[in-house]
Design a protein around this motif. Structure first.
Motif, PDB file in Angstrom:
ATOM      1  N   UNK A  41       0.830  -1.197   0.000  1.00 13.37           N
ATOM      2  CA  UNK A  41       0.000   0.000   0.000  1.00 13.37           C
ATOM      3  C   UNK A  41       0.863   1.244   0.000  1.00 13.37           C
ATOM      4  N   UNK A  42       0.298   2.312  -0.484  1.00 10.50           N
ATOM      5  CA  UNK A  42       0.958   3.607  -0.457  1.00 10.50           C
ATOM      6  C   UNK A  42      -0.118   4.670  -0.572  1.00 10.50           C
ATOM      7  N   UNK A  43       0.297   5.903  -0.512  1.00 11.44           N
ATOM      8  CA  UNK A  43      -0.644   6.997  -0.634  1.00 11.44           C
ATOM      9  C   UNK A  43       0.091   8.307  -0.810  1.00 11.44           C
ATOM     10  N   UNK A  44      -0.694   9.334  -1.085  1.00 18.16           N
ATOM     11  CA  UNK A  44      -0.116  10.646  -1.330  1.00 18.16           C
ATOM     12  C   UNK A  44      -1.109  11.735  -0.957  1.00 18.16           C
ATOM     13  N   UNK A  45      -0.580  12.891  -0.551  1.00 19.63           N
ATOM     14  CA  UNK A  45      -1.401  14.052  -0.233  1.00 19.63           C
ATOM     15  C   UNK A  45      -1.663  14.808  -1.524  1.00 19.63           C
ATOM     16  N   UNK A  46      -2.945  15.192  -1.726  1.00 16.63           N
ATOM     17  CA  UNK A  46      -3.333  15.920  -2.940  1.00 16.63           C
ATOM     18  C   UNK A  46      -4.314  17.035  -2.601  1.00 16.63           C
ATOM     19  N   UNK A  47      -4.407  17.985  -3.508  1.00 16.30           N
ATOM     20  CA  UNK A  47      -5.454  19.010  -3.459  1.00 16.30           C
ATOM     21  C   UNK A  47      -6.254  18.981  -4.756  1.00 16.30           C
ATOM     22  N   UNK A  60     -12.940  12.834  -9.662  1.00 18.84           N
ATOM     23  CA  UNK A  60     -11.720  12.959 -10.463  1.00 18.84           C
ATOM     24  C   UNK A  60     -10.567  13.269  -9.530  1.00 18.84           C
ATOM     25  N   UNK A  61      -9.423  12.690  -9.818  1.00 16.87           N
ATOM     26  CA  UNK A  61      -8.215  13.055  -9.098  1.00 16.87           C
ATOM     27  C   UNK A  61      -7.070  13.051 -10.102  1.00 16.87           C
ATOM     28  N   UNK A  62      -6.201  14.028  -9.981  1.00 13.76           N
ATOM     29  CA  UNK A  62      -5.052  14.144 -10.870  1.00 13.76           C
ATOM     30  C   UNK A  62      -3.821  13.645 -10.119  1.00 13.76           C
ATOM     31  N   UNK A  63      -3.158  12.632 -10.690  1.00 15.99           N
ATOM     32  CA  UNK A  63      -2.024  12.001 -10.008  1.00 15.99           C
ATOM     33  C   UNK A  63      -0.813  11.980 -10.932  1.00 15.99           C
ATOM     34  N   UNK A  64       0.316  12.413 -10.400  1.00 15.49           N
ATOM     35  CA  UNK A  64       1.564  12.364 -11.158  1.00 15.49           C
ATOM     36  C   UNK A  64       1.861  10.908 -11.518  1.00 15.49           C
ATOM     37  N   UNK A  65       2.191  10.666 -12.775  1.00 14.79           N
ATOM     38  CA  UNK A  65       2.433   9.288 -13.222  1.00 14.79           C
ATOM     39  C   UNK A  65       3.698   8.695 -12.623  1.00 14.79           C
ATOM     40  N   UNK A  66       4.584   9.528 -12.067  1.00 13.26           N
ATOM     41  CA  UNK A  66       5.788   9.039 -11.396  1.00 13.26           C
ATOM     42  C   UNK A  66       5.548   8.722  -9.924  1.00 13.26           C
ATOM     43  N   UNK A  67       4.367   9.056  -9.407  1.00 12.17           N
ATOM     44  CA  UNK A  67       4.055   8.797  -8.001  1.00 12.17           C
ATOM     45  C   UNK A  67       3.900   7.294  -7.770  1.00 12.17           C
ATOM     46  N   UNK A  68       4.272   6.844  -6.587  1.00 10.76           N
ATOM     47  CA  UNK A  68       4.188   5.412  -6.265  1.00 10.76           C
ATOM     48  C   UNK A  68       2.740   4.913  -6.254  1.00 10.76           C
ATOM     49  N   UNK A  95       2.076  11.902   4.280  1.00 11.41           N
ATOM     50  CA  UNK A  95       1.771  11.419   2.938  1.00 11.41           C
ATOM     51  C   UNK A  95       2.297  12.361   1.845  1.00 11.41           C
ATOM     52  N   UNK A  96       2.733  13.547   2.241  1.00  8.99           N
ATOM     53  CA  UNK A  96       3.397  14.456   1.304  1.00  8.99           C
ATOM     54  C   UNK A  96       4.899  14.180   1.245  1.00  8.99           C
ATOM     55  N   UNK A  97       5.374  13.245   2.070  1.00  8.17           N
ATOM     56  CA  UNK A  97       6.783  12.856   2.028  1.00  8.17           C
ATOM     57  C   UNK A  97       7.646  13.433   3.117  1.00  8.17           C
ATOM     58  N   UNK A  98       7.065  14.221   4.029  1.00  8.22           N
ATOM     59  CA  UNK A  98       7.866  14.782   5.118  1.00  8.22           C
ATOM     60  C   UNK A  98       8.410  13.642   5.967  1.00  8.22           C
ATOM     61  N   UNK A  99       9.658  13.696   6.278  1.00  8.12           N
ATOM     62  CA  UNK A  99      10.295  12.655   7.082  1.00  8.12           C
ATOM     63  C   UNK A  99      10.820  11.502   6.237  1.00  8.12           C
ATOM     64  N   UNK A 100      10.601  11.546   4.935  1.00  6.59           N
ATOM     65  CA  UNK A 100      11.139  10.528   4.038  1.00  6.59           C
ATOM     66  C   UNK A 100      10.429   9.188   4.056  1.00  6.59           C
ATOM     67  N   UNK A 101       9.285   9.097   4.724  1.00  8.61           N
ATOM     68  CA  UNK A 101       8.568   7.825   4.762  1.00  8.61           C
ATOM     69  C   UNK A 101       7.958   7.501   3.410  1.00  8.61           C
ATOM     70  N   UNK A 102       7.927   6.214   3.093  1.00 10.26           N
ATOM     71  CA  UNK A 102       7.370   5.753   1.815  1.00 10.26           C
ATOM     72  C   UNK A 102       6.474   4.552   2.063  1.00 10.26           C
TER      73      UNK A 102
END
Length: 193
Positions: A41-47, A60-68, A95-102
């Motif tokens: 599992x993974x996730x990301x913060x979006x607006x 609808x959600x727009x997601x960078x194709x390089x995102x995990x 989920x925005x990547x602060x702290x380097x967690x993946x």
């Protein structure tokens, strides 16, 4: 008004920095998109979440194709949308990547439930949506993911987390309404009857 034909205009390319700077003026609700199943599992913060249709309920959600998250959404055909409340800044940052967690490490520190589709949904979020992918439209660096809402759950909370000018801000319906009432123009009084 004089309109210059497009072929006579000198086109000036918009820089990514200028575009990003302009988009910071648009206030966006903060959500976490979740993807995958089990331990993968993974996730990301979006607006970038918006409604497409009420009948049928579709987002609808727009997601960078390089995102995990992107390959997991494509592979499993499902994703979760978790609209964050004002107290979930730590979740947004993680989920925005602060702290380097993946990956699965981003889910630590919060309570999650598994949706029917298998994606994790955040307990205590303002609203959560379990979505099935209907279509993905790939343009430039992003994929526009169209998701049919299969389940939705709402909380009773009313303070949201928003993003504006590069910062997270709390939007509280009760507190902000009271503040606006304090600074608003007084209503006109009715003249005697």
């Amino acid at each position: 008004m004089n309109v210059v034909p497009r072929d006579l205009m000198t086109e000036i390319p918009v820089s990514p920095a200028d575009f990003r700077g302009a988009m910071r003026h648009l206030t966006g609700g903060v959500s976490v998109i979740t993807a995958g199943r089990g331990k993968d599992i993974t996730g990301m913060t979006v607006t970038s979440v918006t409604s497409l249709s009420v009948e049928p309920p579709t987002l609808l959600v727009s997601i960078n194709r390089d995102a995990s998250s992107f390959p997991l959404i494509k592979r499993h055909g499902a994703f979760g949308v978790n609209i964050l409340n004002a107290d979930q800044l730590d979740v947004a940052e993680r989920f925005a990547g602060k702290g380097g967690l993946k990956g699965a490490d981003r889910f630590a520190g919060a309570q999650w439930v598994t949706a029917v589709s298998g994606v994790p949904l955040l307990v205590g979020a303002l609203s959560v949506f379990d979505c099935e992918v209907e279509e993905i439209v790939e343009r430039h660096s992003h994929g526009i993911v169209i998701g049919r809402v299969r389940d939705v759950r709402n909380s009773t909370r009313n303070a949201a987390l928003a993003y504006w000018h590069g910062q997270y801000v709390a939007v509280d319906q009760d507190e902000d309404a009271a503040r606006l009432a304090d600074v608003s123009v007084p209503a006109r009084t009715r003249r005697g009857i």
